[in-house]
Design an enzyme around this catalytic site. Structure first.
Site, PDB file in Angstrom:
ATOM      1  N   TYR B  36       0.833  -1.330   0.077  1.00 26.29           N
ATOM      2  CA  TYR B  36      -0.177   0.073   0.070  1.00 26.29           C
ATOM      3  C   TYR B  36       0.918   1.310   0.040  1.00 26.29           C
ATOM      4  O   TYR B  36       1.815   1.456   0.674  1.00 26.29           O
ATOM      5  CB  TYR B  36      -1.078   0.041   1.209  1.00 26.29           C
ATOM      6  CG  TYR B  36      -2.052  -0.727   1.138  1.00 26.29           C
ATOM      7  CD1 TYR B  36      -2.408  -1.563  -0.028  1.00 26.29           C
ATOM      8  CD2 TYR B  36      -2.964  -1.328   2.276  1.00 26.29           C
ATOM      9  CE1 TYR B  36      -3.475  -2.345  -0.113  1.00 26.29           C
ATOM     10  CE2 TYR B  36      -4.066  -1.984   2.081  1.00 26.29           C
ATOM     11  CZ  TYR B  36      -4.400  -2.699   1.103  1.00 26.29           C
ATOM     12  OH  TYR B  36      -5.396  -3.466   1.021  1.00 26.29           O
ATOM     13  N   LYS B 224     -13.401 -11.433   0.830  1.00 25.77           N
ATOM     14  CA  LYS B 224     -12.914 -11.475  -0.621  1.00 25.77           C
ATOM     15  C   LYS B 224     -13.201 -12.925  -1.144  1.00 25.77           C
ATOM     16  O   LYS B 224     -12.987 -13.967  -0.596  1.00 25.77           O
ATOM     17  CB  LYS B 224     -11.304 -11.344  -0.568  1.00 25.77           C
ATOM     18  CG  LYS B 224     -10.722 -10.095   0.070  1.00 25.77           C
ATOM     19  CD  LYS B 224     -11.295  -8.870  -0.925  1.00 25.77           C
ATOM     20  CE  LYS B 224     -10.997  -7.543  -0.338  1.00 25.77           C
ATOM     21  NZ  LYS B 224     -11.317  -6.412  -1.150  1.00 25.77           N
ATOM     22  N   ASP B 252     -16.676 -10.020  -2.291  1.00 29.64           N
ATOM     23  CA  ASP B 252     -15.909  -9.042  -3.180  1.00 29.64           C
ATOM     24  C   ASP B 252     -15.027  -9.584  -3.906  1.00 29.64           C
ATOM     25  O   ASP B 252     -13.897 -10.549  -3.391  1.00 29.64           O
ATOM     26  CB  ASP B 252     -15.240  -8.156  -2.299  1.00 29.64           C
ATOM     27  CG  ASP B 252     -14.341  -7.056  -3.054  1.00 29.64           C
ATOM     28  OD1 ASP B 252     -14.338  -7.152  -4.506  1.00 29.64           O
ATOM     29  OD2 ASP B 252     -13.696  -6.259  -2.214  1.00 29.64           O
ATOM     30  N   GLU B 278     -19.625  -7.899  -4.876  1.00 30.52           N
ATOM     31  CA  GLU B 278     -18.825  -6.531  -5.268  1.00 30.52           C
ATOM     32  C   GLU B 278     -17.773  -6.672  -6.357  1.00 30.52           C
ATOM     33  O   GLU B 278     -17.156  -7.865  -6.228  1.00 30.52           O
ATOM     34  CB  GLU B 278     -17.850  -5.927  -3.854  1.00 30.52           C
ATOM     35  CG  GLU B 278     -17.206  -4.526  -4.172  1.00 30.52           C
ATOM     36  CD  GLU B 278     -16.742  -4.190  -2.790  1.00 30.52           C
ATOM     37  OE1 GLU B 278     -17.260  -4.252  -1.693  1.00 30.52           O
ATOM     38  OE2 GLU B 278     -15.600  -3.592  -2.663  1.00 30.52           O
ATOM     39  N   GLU B 305     -15.201   1.385  -6.931  1.00 31.21           N
ATOM     40  CA  GLU B 305     -13.798   1.690  -6.610  1.00 31.21           C
ATOM     41  C   GLU B 305     -12.877   1.957  -7.752  1.00 31.21           C
ATOM     42  O   GLU B 305     -11.710   2.621  -7.488  1.00 31.21           O
ATOM     43  CB  GLU B 305     -13.118   0.868  -5.290  1.00 31.21           C
ATOM     44  CG  GLU B 305     -12.851  -0.612  -5.797  1.00 31.21           C
ATOM     45  CD  GLU B 305     -12.169  -1.497  -5.000  1.00 31.21           C
ATOM     46  OE1 GLU B 305     -12.856  -2.325  -4.156  1.00 31.21           O
ATOM     47  OE2 GLU B 305     -10.916  -1.145  -4.778  1.00 31.21           O
ATOM     48  N   ASP B 328     -14.892   6.326  -4.458  1.00 28.84           N
ATOM     49  CA  ASP B 328     -13.502   6.266  -3.741  1.00 28.84           C
ATOM     50  C   ASP B 328     -13.005   7.768  -3.892  1.00 28.84           C
ATOM     51  O   ASP B 328     -13.249   8.437  -4.955  1.00 28.84           O
ATOM     52  CB  ASP B 328     -12.623   5.442  -4.820  1.00 28.84           C
ATOM     53  CG  ASP B 328     -11.272   5.194  -4.072  1.00 28.84           C
ATOM     54  OD1 ASP B 328     -10.999   4.181  -3.708  1.00 28.84           O
ATOM     55  OD2 ASP B 328     -10.506   6.181  -4.256  1.00 28.84           O
ATOM     56  N   HIS B 355     -15.891   3.047  -0.823  1.00 29.28           N
ATOM     57  CA  HIS B 355     -14.793   2.182  -0.770  1.00 29.28           C
ATOM     58  C   HIS B 355     -13.614   2.970   0.050  1.00 29.28           C
ATOM     59  O   HIS B 355     -13.443   3.988   0.020  1.00 29.28           O
ATOM     60  CB  HIS B 355     -14.117   1.791  -2.165  1.00 29.28           C
ATOM     61  CG  HIS B 355     -12.603   1.365  -2.357  1.00 29.28           C
ATOM     62  ND1 HIS B 355     -11.545   1.962  -2.543  1.00 29.28           N
ATOM     63  CD2 HIS B 355     -12.557   0.045  -1.857  1.00 29.28           C
ATOM     64  CE1 HIS B 355     -10.624   1.178  -2.415  1.00 29.28           C
ATOM     65  NE2 HIS B 355     -11.039  -0.012  -1.932  1.00 29.28           N
ATOM     66  N   GLU B 386     -16.802   1.567   4.325  1.00 29.56           N
ATOM     67  CA  GLU B 386     -15.699   0.500   4.551  1.00 29.56           C
ATOM     68  C   GLU B 386     -14.710   0.886   5.874  1.00 29.56           C
ATOM     69  O   GLU B 386     -14.271   2.068   5.647  1.00 29.56           O
ATOM     70  CB  GLU B 386     -15.102   0.066   3.225  1.00 29.56           C
ATOM     71  CG  GLU B 386     -13.873  -1.118   3.527  1.00 29.56           C
ATOM     72  CD  GLU B 386     -13.635  -1.693   2.091  1.00 29.56           C
ATOM     73  OE1 GLU B 386     -13.752  -0.733   0.839  1.00 29.56           O
ATOM     74  OE2 GLU B 386     -13.350  -2.852   2.011  1.00 29.56           O
TER      75      GLU B 386
END
Lengths: 446, 446
Positions: B36, B224, B252, B278, B305, B328, B355, B386
């Site tokens: 990230y 997920k 998702d 999602e 997103e 987003d 998102h 979220e």
């Protein structure tokens, strides 16, 4: 004889910019002052006397350095790969590039990163065609349908086009391909010209260039519209008077309008018999294009030069939003994605009239249109490649136009290589042109 | 007292990367190993004791340097501008950035360049809110509807939402806004958590974290899915057993599927009562989402997103393709474009569940959702932001979660500023963490 152990040794990038804004060539309702540019990439190999692979993304000036940075970010996927393996299966690299999960986030499959993928992938196809000793269109036309289906990126398309159906289309396309290839070599592929119609040109220049276009054998010209309706009415009237009733007049709004505005404006120009209205609104607005198309018929709707990827083309076709698919050789992810777009157009029976102009887009896209004619769509009816008569001299294998038609290229490759002297002169900011231009002393020695 | 002559003196950019791939936090079917990252931008001014403006684009690692380069390419539009004028009308800068015709070519309005616009525009809103002494949600909620309509980017939207209709929605939203603002400050805004559901977690960890989420007061969790159906069935069963029947379970797929595959897979998980599916397929596939939604109801369809811009959101709503709009804060062109997206959702009566996660997306997006509640949609029904519980410590004004709800931020600004020590440590590749990590000696002194 190709060296089967050869590897890619470097992915060299170049920021090439031409000062086209100084002449207003290329001016339209959204792009008043483009400096046509290429984020140019050359794949180097360690093969003795071997070819390099050339590709590029096209931009219009500022930000070309961002495009170059994106190509650079892909380099680690390419350096060290086997040249023979790469050329035998460009799709493997294509999938690695589009599947790099961290880089994918920057699109996904759109904008700067996706255009970078296209530049690198097209450079591989250039290399593959050079090594095969064929122009790219011929390499594709000669390829086995089974191999082409595997090269085409059909991901996210299977609700409209399955691999099995793509294979059927390609097999059907082979019927009579040899004869079409011979005709292509003899007579070329139809072109239309945008050169008369830039928004920055006055009416006299427009009229003179439109007459010259007809005299040169073009059967379609294109005018930029969308900045001012009164001007557009006057310019369309002048253009129609110059070309007569038998030549097609396309108009191009370059995304200028809202949906309702596109309908009103196109209808206001209908008396001049426009053949198509191009990019009437946002290139992302599939449903908007469909609404415009329903409202302006029989004027056709054309779009695609800014369609981000094959998924957008799929929907334009599913929604009945376009009469003409204007694929671009350097906006999407290269030949592998454009194979899918050609297959989609064939499946829906919609003609492909590629976008060109800019830097080298004519050079690239002719190969895709010629493959489509020879071995997929099988016809040139309602088809023509855009032609703009600038910046070709910078290429080693420039397009050749005869009597309003593209002559089929015969040199091996994808026609993507720039002349070394053009690279040296127009590299930004260090090339000789820009260094002198940007020099605060005006290039005078101290 | 603000200095009315103050100017923007610099647009400083930072390549910030966190080594999250080492823990599998953030792993999903398309993104197995994200680091990230933030392409972080700080607007500096010459105002004595004045605030800076902070913004960022979020990426997941490689290519963050391309994102930084794109922000840098926008800098010349900002440096030298009047701080007071910029903060009084961020929309003027937004239009200059999105209207730079040369840079626009690199999108248009999508991908790297558009995210860069969002980072810079959001930094201006941060600066404006700091100067106003308000958290951004309150600045927006207090603003005049007429001014907000001018700030919202309604270009290409007028077939779905006219400026006049947007004004009506904003005026309607003011009814009772003071009471909602007070309730928001007292009780916060609903959250849901994705923390239990990363694909890299084993079933024990999933079960433990899911139970903890319910104990912590969350009424929705997210898993997920999409890599392996047998695994997904097992994981959904475990999650449903852990949370019981009364807690919502969202799933998702992170764009993993073809359209038909999305339908089959979602139906196969229907027995576990998923609340929404999602990103079932390509984020560009509006018609695909519409087809999936028709086929999987009553399971809802959520996406957004990776929707490139407001034109995509417009069509998702026009086509009836979504039940939940997941805007987003850092993918589109900043607050000005997100105002348009919130207005579109309000016009179509579709709830917005933003998102978040990543780096700082929770910090940003809470402001948009809270403005929507207080002064536009007027309700939190069917709405939740979220929440992912990592990387908040790097922010000067991190989100606060209490009993499964976001506490309303009260500090002035957009909560976008990173701690200086985090910038020093995680700047790539020169920050102290990366310099040691990348050091071939392993950080040992020679």
């Amino acid at each position: 004889m190709p060296d089967t152990d050869a590897r890619i040794t470097a992915v060299d990038t170049y920021d090439i910019r031409f000062p086209t804004s100084r002449e207003l060539a290329g001016s339209d309702a959204m792009n008043p002052d483009p400096d046509y540019s290429a984020a140019y990439v050359v794949l180097r190999t360690d093969e003795a006397q071997g070819a390099d692979g050339h590709g590029f993304a096209f931009t219009i000036g500022r930000g070309n350095e961002v495009q170059v940075a994106a190509i650079h970010a892909l380099g680690h996927h390419v350096v060290g790969r086997s040249v023979a393996a790469l050329c035998a299966d460009p799709g493997a690299l294509y999938r690695d590039l589009t599947g790099d999960s961290q880089l994918r986030w920057l699109g996904p499959e759109k904008g700067v990163l996706h255009m970078a993928v296209g530049a690198v992938v097209n450079a591989v196809w250039d290399l593959a065609a050079r090594r095969a000793g064929k122009p790219l269109w011929k390499l594709l036309a000669d390829a086995e349908p089974e191999w082409l289906v595997r090269q085409a990126d059909l991901r996210y398309l299977t609700d409209a086009l399955t691999p099995q159906r793509a294979l059927e289309l390609l097999r059907r396309g082979r019927d009579g391909a040899d004869g079409r290839a011979a005709r292509l070599l003899a007579t070329g592929f139809p072109a239309y010209t945008t050169s008369p119609g830039w928004l920055g040109y006055d009416d006299d220049k427009l009229t003179r260039l439109a007459r010259e276009a007809v005299a040169d054998g073009f059967t379609q010209i294109k005018l930029k519209v969308g900045a001012d309706l009164a001007d557009d009415i006057r310019r369309c009237r002048a253009a129609r008077a110059a070309i007569g009733p038998g030549v097609k007049l396309a108009i191009d709004a370059n995304q200028r309008w809202e949906v309702a505005e596109a309908v009103r404006w196109t209808r206001a120009l209908a008396e001049f018999g426009p053949y198509w209205i191009e990019e009437p609104t946002s290139p992302d607005d599939i449903l908007g294009h469909a609404a415009i198309r329903r409202a302006v018929a029989p004027v056709k709707v054309a779009t695609g030069e800014h369609a981000a990827n094959r998924v957008v083309f799929k929907q334009l076709l599913q929604a009945g939003a376009v009469d003409v698919v204007q694929l671009d050789a350097a906006r999407v992810g290269g030949v592998n994605e454009n194979l899918a777009i050609l297959l989609l157009a064939a499946e829906f029976g919609v003609p492909v009239c590629p976008h060109a102009g800019g830097v080298g887009l004519c050079e690239l896209v002719q190969h895709l249109a010629m493959f489509d004619y020879v071995a997929l769509a099988g016809t040139t009816e309602d088809r023509a490649i855009e032609y703009v008569d600038h910046l070709h001299d910078h290429f080693l294998d420039p397009v050749v136009i005869r009597a309003g038609r593209y002559a089929a290229p015969t040199a091996p490759g994808f026609s993507a290589a720039l002349r070394p002297e053009s690279v040296a002169r127009y590299t930004y900011p260090g090339g000789t042109f820009w260094a002198a231009d940007l020099d605060p002393t005006g290039g005078r020695t101290a």
